[in-house]
Design a protein around this motif. Structure first.
Motif, PDB file in Angstrom:
ATOM      1  N   ASP A 133     -80.744  14.679 -41.818  1.00  0.00           N
ATOM      2  CA  ASP A 133     -82.191  14.665 -41.583  1.00  0.00           C
ATOM      3  C   ASP A 133     -82.934  13.898 -42.671  1.00  0.00           C
ATOM      4  O   ASP A 133     -84.061  14.215 -43.027  1.00  0.00           O
ATOM      5  CB  ASP A 133     -82.728  16.087 -41.453  1.00  0.00           C
ATOM      6  CG  ASP A 133     -82.531  16.910 -42.717  1.00  0.00           C
ATOM      7  OD1 ASP A 133     -81.907  16.412 -43.679  1.00  0.00           O
ATOM      8  OD2 ASP A 133     -83.014  18.051 -42.747  1.00  0.00           O
ATOM      9  N   LYS A 188     -75.175  14.363 -36.664  1.00  0.00           N
ATOM     10  CA  LYS A 188     -76.376  14.912 -36.026  1.00  0.00           C
ATOM     11  C   LYS A 188     -77.185  15.772 -36.994  1.00  0.00           C
ATOM     12  O   LYS A 188     -78.392  15.929 -36.822  1.00  0.00           O
ATOM     13  CB  LYS A 188     -76.000  15.741 -34.804  1.00  0.00           C
ATOM     14  CG  LYS A 188     -75.545  14.909 -33.624  1.00  0.00           C
ATOM     15  CD  LYS A 188     -75.194  15.807 -32.457  1.00  0.00           C
ATOM     16  CE  LYS A 188     -74.778  15.010 -31.248  1.00  0.00           C
ATOM     17  NZ  LYS A 188     -74.412  15.894 -30.117  1.00  0.00           N
ATOM     18  N   ARG A 230     -80.634  10.853 -36.493  1.00  0.00           N
ATOM     19  CA  ARG A 230     -82.054  10.681 -36.150  1.00  0.00           C
ATOM     20  C   ARG A 230     -82.734   9.693 -37.088  1.00  0.00           C
ATOM     21  O   ARG A 230     -82.688   9.846 -38.309  1.00  0.00           O
ATOM     22  CB  ARG A 230     -82.778  12.017 -36.244  1.00  0.00           C
ATOM     23  CG  ARG A 230     -82.595  12.918 -35.076  1.00  0.00           C
ATOM     24  CD  ARG A 230     -83.387  14.200 -35.258  1.00  0.00           C
ATOM     25  NE  ARG A 230     -83.079  14.900 -36.501  1.00  0.00           N
ATOM     26  CZ  ARG A 230     -82.144  15.846 -36.611  1.00  0.00           C
ATOM     27  NH1 ARG A 230     -81.447  16.207 -35.573  1.00  0.00           N
ATOM     28  NH2 ARG A 230     -81.927  16.430 -37.770  1.00  0.00           N
ATOM     29  N   GLY A 231     -83.366   8.677 -36.509  1.00  0.00           N
ATOM     30  CA  GLY A 231     -84.141   7.728 -37.293  1.00  0.00           C
ATOM     31  C   GLY A 231     -83.336   6.779 -38.151  1.00  0.00           C
ATOM     32  O   GLY A 231     -83.895   6.112 -39.012  1.00  0.00           O
TER      33      GLY A 231
END
Length: 82
Positions: free
Chosen positions: A22, A19, A50-51
């Motif tokens: 980034d 998590k 994410r992404g």
């Protein structure tokens, strides 16, 4: 070393680490990996990062960087260039 490896993939929860990522992330997994099934690993990881992008090699096994090196390296290079 083998005991440590088994401990890492069977007893350690990396949810918070995933998590926290980034950066653009490519996850490549074999659709027929019998050692680390995709549903227990890559599908969960891509939902946590994410992404992230998941590239599934249909019928692919474990160790894709070795068993399908040309495709793996091309996909990785394309991802890095993008």
């Amino acid at each position: 070393g083998q005991y440590d490896c088994i401990h890492e993939f069977s007893e350690v929860d990396y949810t918070d680490d995933l998590k926290a990522i980034d950066r653009p992330t490519l996850i490549i997994h074999g659709g027929d990996d019998q050692i680390v099934p995709i549903a227990a690993s890559a599908e969960k990881a891509v939902a946590l990062v994410r992404g992230a992008t998941l590239e599934v090699y249909e019928g692919g096994s474990h160790g894709l960087a070795q068993v399908d090196a040309d495709r793996f390296n091309a996909d990785l290079l394309d991802f890095v260039k993008a």
